[in-house]
Design a protein around this motif. Structure first.
Motif, PDB file in Angstrom:
ATOM      1  N   PRO A 178     -10.185  22.075  -2.678  1.00  0.00           N
ATOM      2  CA  PRO A 178      -9.225  21.005  -2.395  1.00  0.00           C
ATOM      3  C   PRO A 178      -8.594  21.162  -1.016  1.00  0.00           C
ATOM      4  O   PRO A 178      -8.265  22.278  -0.597  1.00  0.00           O
ATOM      5  N   LEU A 179      -8.448  20.049  -0.324  1.00  0.00           N
ATOM      6  CA  LEU A 179      -7.812  20.049   0.986  1.00  0.00           C
ATOM      7  C   LEU A 179      -6.494  19.287   0.992  1.00  0.00           C
ATOM      8  O   LEU A 179      -5.531  19.706   1.636  1.00  0.00           O
ATOM      9  N   SER A 180      -6.446  18.145   0.292  1.00  0.00           N
ATOM     10  CA  SER A 180      -5.240  17.332   0.396  1.00  0.00           C
ATOM     11  C   SER A 180      -5.156  16.325  -0.740  1.00  0.00           C
ATOM     12  O   SER A 180      -6.130  16.101  -1.471  1.00  0.00           O
ATOM     13  N   THR A 181      -3.995  15.740  -0.859  1.00  0.00           N
ATOM     14  CA  THR A 181      -3.803  14.632  -1.784  1.00  0.00           C
ATOM     15  C   THR A 181      -2.753  13.705  -1.197  1.00  0.00           C
ATOM     16  O   THR A 181      -2.096  14.020  -0.200  1.00  0.00           O
ATOM     17  N   ASN A 182      -2.630  12.561  -1.825  1.00  0.00           N
ATOM     18  CA  ASN A 182      -1.597  11.613  -1.438  1.00  0.00           C
ATOM     19  C   ASN A 182      -0.461  11.722  -2.449  1.00  0.00           C
ATOM     20  O   ASN A 182      -0.522  12.518  -3.385  1.00  0.00           O
ATOM     21  N   ALA A 183       0.552  10.913  -2.289  1.00  0.00           N
ATOM     22  CA  ALA A 183       1.663  10.911  -3.246  1.00  0.00           C
ATOM     23  C   ALA A 183       2.357   9.567  -3.208  1.00  0.00           C
ATOM     24  O   ALA A 183       2.419   8.913  -2.161  1.00  0.00           O
ATOM     25  N   GLY A 184       2.885   9.168  -4.340  1.00  0.00           N
ATOM     26  CA  GLY A 184       3.670   7.948  -4.398  1.00  0.00           C
ATOM     27  C   GLY A 184       4.931   8.093  -3.568  1.00  0.00           C
ATOM     28  O   GLY A 184       5.530   9.173  -3.506  1.00  0.00           O
ATOM     29  N   ALA A 185       5.311   7.016  -2.901  1.00  0.00           N
ATOM     30  CA  ALA A 185       6.520   7.035  -2.078  1.00  0.00           C
ATOM     31  C   ALA A 185       7.191   5.675  -2.153  1.00  0.00           C
ATOM     32  O   ALA A 185       6.519   4.649  -2.320  1.00  0.00           O
ATOM     33  N   PHE A 186       8.501   5.670  -2.040  1.00  0.00           N
ATOM     34  CA  PHE A 186       9.267   4.434  -1.984  1.00  0.00           C
ATOM     35  C   PHE A 186       9.853   4.333  -0.577  1.00  0.00           C
ATOM     36  O   PHE A 186      10.736   5.108  -0.206  1.00  0.00           O
ATOM     37  N   TRP A 187       9.318   3.402   0.198  1.00  0.00           N
ATOM     38  CA  TRP A 187       9.803   3.187   1.563  1.00  0.00           C
ATOM     39  C   TRP A 187      11.028   2.281   1.518  1.00  0.00           C
ATOM     40  O   TRP A 187      11.058   1.304   0.771  1.00  0.00           O
ATOM     41  N   TYR A 188      12.028   2.624   2.307  1.00  0.00           N
ATOM     42  CA  TYR A 188      13.263   1.847   2.249  1.00  0.00           C
ATOM     43  C   TYR A 188      13.846   1.620   3.638  1.00  0.00           C
ATOM     44  O   TYR A 188      13.580   2.386   4.576  1.00  0.00           O
ATOM     45  N   ARG A 189      14.628   0.555   3.733  1.00  0.00           N
ATOM     46  CA  ARG A 189      15.282   0.211   4.989  1.00  0.00           C
ATOM     47  C   ARG A 189      16.541   1.059   5.151  1.00  0.00           C
ATOM     48  O   ARG A 189      17.574   0.793   4.528  1.00  0.00           O
ATOM     49  N   LYS A 190      16.460   2.059   6.011  1.00  0.00           N
ATOM     50  CA  LYS A 190      17.601   2.942   6.246  1.00  0.00           C
ATOM     51  C   LYS A 190      18.818   2.167   6.740  1.00  0.00           C
ATOM     52  O   LYS A 190      19.957   2.464   6.351  1.00  0.00           O
ATOM     53  N   ASP A 191      18.570   1.163   7.589  1.00  0.00           N
ATOM     54  CA  ASP A 191      19.690   0.421   8.156  1.00  0.00           C
ATOM     55  C   ASP A 191      20.403  -0.410   7.098  1.00  0.00           C
ATOM     56  O   ASP A 191      21.636  -0.494   7.088  1.00  0.00           O
TER      57      ASP A 191
END
Length: 431
Positions: free
Chosen positions: A146-159
């Motif tokens: 194994p080298l890598s995997t992805n992951a779930g993320a929640f992108w949000y507007r910091k401003d």
């Protein structure tokens, strides 16, 4: 599933594959030559592998590696054809999404003993990633490093969060409160965007299981857990966001449409995807306006995340110079190379010794994944029917749930029946 190729088409495709560079041989100057296939080649990835290969050749001057880049859409057919004709590469970049097919054809060498015998690798891989690698094949062995995997993320507007005096949510109760506060339809602002179109089911499963805290797709008897009452409640809450905290057009949302709403239109406060969309968001909005938070914990405190496909490197059984092939594969999986590959690809390294100098979103995702308290829900990639169930069958029914034409319970009951049947068939075939 193994593809059937006619003798004529196999001959034509094999010729193409051979011209691209298959197999291994003795190179000039007494060097051993092996071939590496990049099965997702493109302008972003090719330089990464070429650099890694150059570093390997510096450390191993008696081995010459021939890089062959293959676009992802062509890779499965090329590999199957090469296996049928005996012209496989020595080493290839392989994901768990296609691993079961290759193992069924006896195309790859198991790597468990090599990992155990290598001090630079033994005990260095994230256990949940190794589990994902082993779960997709019936014999429970590892067939890739194994080298890598992805992951779930929640992108949000910091401003937007800063303007409203809000912090990124840590639990699902906080999540629903936050997206409600950030919803202002009169200003064309919505707290969330639901993926209602293509690719919707994996994201739905991530939200549902993370809320319920259930950490197995099947119970001890082989029955699917998707219709557990806790999951039904979780889906009702998730679907309840549609049109209340999301645009009505979300019913047809695929990735491209979600990104357009979040990045270009600037009408969404929180968008669910994974680490792979980082560059899109940074390019459109800049680091001052966008960041990510991890999948929130259940209200009971359980951190449950879905397993993502694991990328790695495998050694082909038909290769003539297996020792050199193993040396390349192991080199790519060691700390320094894994760190380089993961950083340049924007994903989570599999080697747990890789620390520091990572972008904040990668470091946070790695922290969650490496935390012993995190429960990784293993997606049933081992089921041949899984893609058909989640794509062809489930996606249109999920839209009916969003529209209120089908109850969450009825949908998940049907979903559970299909998964349970598929699991029973798998068990019957593989003992």
């Amino acid at each position: 599933m193994t593809r059937r190729v006619t003798a004529a088409s196999a001959s034509v495709l094999l010729t193409v594959a051979l011209l691209a560079g298959c197999g291994s041989d003795a190179g000039s100057g007494g060097q051993t030559e092996i071939t590496f296939w990049d099965t997702n080649a493109g302008p972003a990835r090719t330089p990464i592998w070429q650099h890694a290969i150059a570093e390997f050749e510096k450390a191993n001057p008696t081995i010459k590696v021939k890089y062959v880049g293959i676009p992802i859409a062509q890779a499965p057919q090329k590999i199957d054809t090469a296996i049928a004709g005996g012209g496989t590469p020595d080493v290839a970049d392989i994901s768990t999404s296609g691993l079961a097919n290759l193992v069924a054809q006896k195309a790859l060498e198991p790597v468990d003993e090599r990992i155990a015998a290598n001090p630079a690798l033994n005990g260095k891989f994230n256990e949940s990633l190794l589990t994902t690698v082993k779960n997709v094949v019936p014999d429970g062995k590892a067939y890739i490093f194994p080298l890598s995997t992805n992951a779930g993320a929640f992108w949000y507007r910091k401003d937007w969060f800063k303007e409203a005096g809000l912090e990124p949510p840590k639990t699902w109760s906080e999540f629903f409160t936050v997206v409600d506060k950030l919803t202002k339809p009169q200003e064309n602002r919505f707290g969330f965007t639901i993926r209602g179109g293509a690719g919707s089911i994996a994201q739905m499963l991530e939200v549902v299981y993370a809320q319920s805290g259930i950490t197995e797709f099947f119970d001890a008897s082989g029955k699917a857990t998707i219709n557990d009452p806790r999951n039904v409640t979780a889906l009702e809450k998730y679907a309840g966001l549609y049109k209340k905290n999301t645009p009505e057009a979300d019913l047809q949302n695929d990735y491209v449409k979600m990104v357009a709403q979040f990045d270009t239109a600037g009408s969404i406060a929180v968008m669910q995807h994974n680490l792979g969309s980082y560059q899109d968001h940074i390019k459109a909005l800049g680091p001052d306006k966008v960041a990510s938070f991890s999948v929130p914990k259940s209200d009971s405190g359980t951190q449950a995340v879905l397993s993502n496909p694991v990328s790695g490197v495998g050694v082909f059984s038909a290769g003539k110079n297996k020792e050199a092939a193993f040396e390349l594969a192991e080199f790519l999986a060691t700390k320094d190379m894994d760190a380089y590959i993961a950083e340049k690809s924007g994903v989570i390294p599999a080697n747990t010794d890789v620390q520091g100098n990572q972008a904040p979103h990668i470091a946070e995702a790695q922290r969650v994944l490496n935390d012993p308290a995190t429960k990784v829900l293993q997606m049933p990639y081992h089921l041949p029917e899984f893609n058909e169930i989640t794509k062809t069958w489930a996606e249109p029914l999920f839209q009916k749930v969003l529209l209120g034409q089908l109850s969450a319970k009825d949908f998940l009951d049907q979903f559970a029946a299909k998964l349970t049947e598929a699991q029973a068939g798998y068990k019957q075939r593989n003992g």
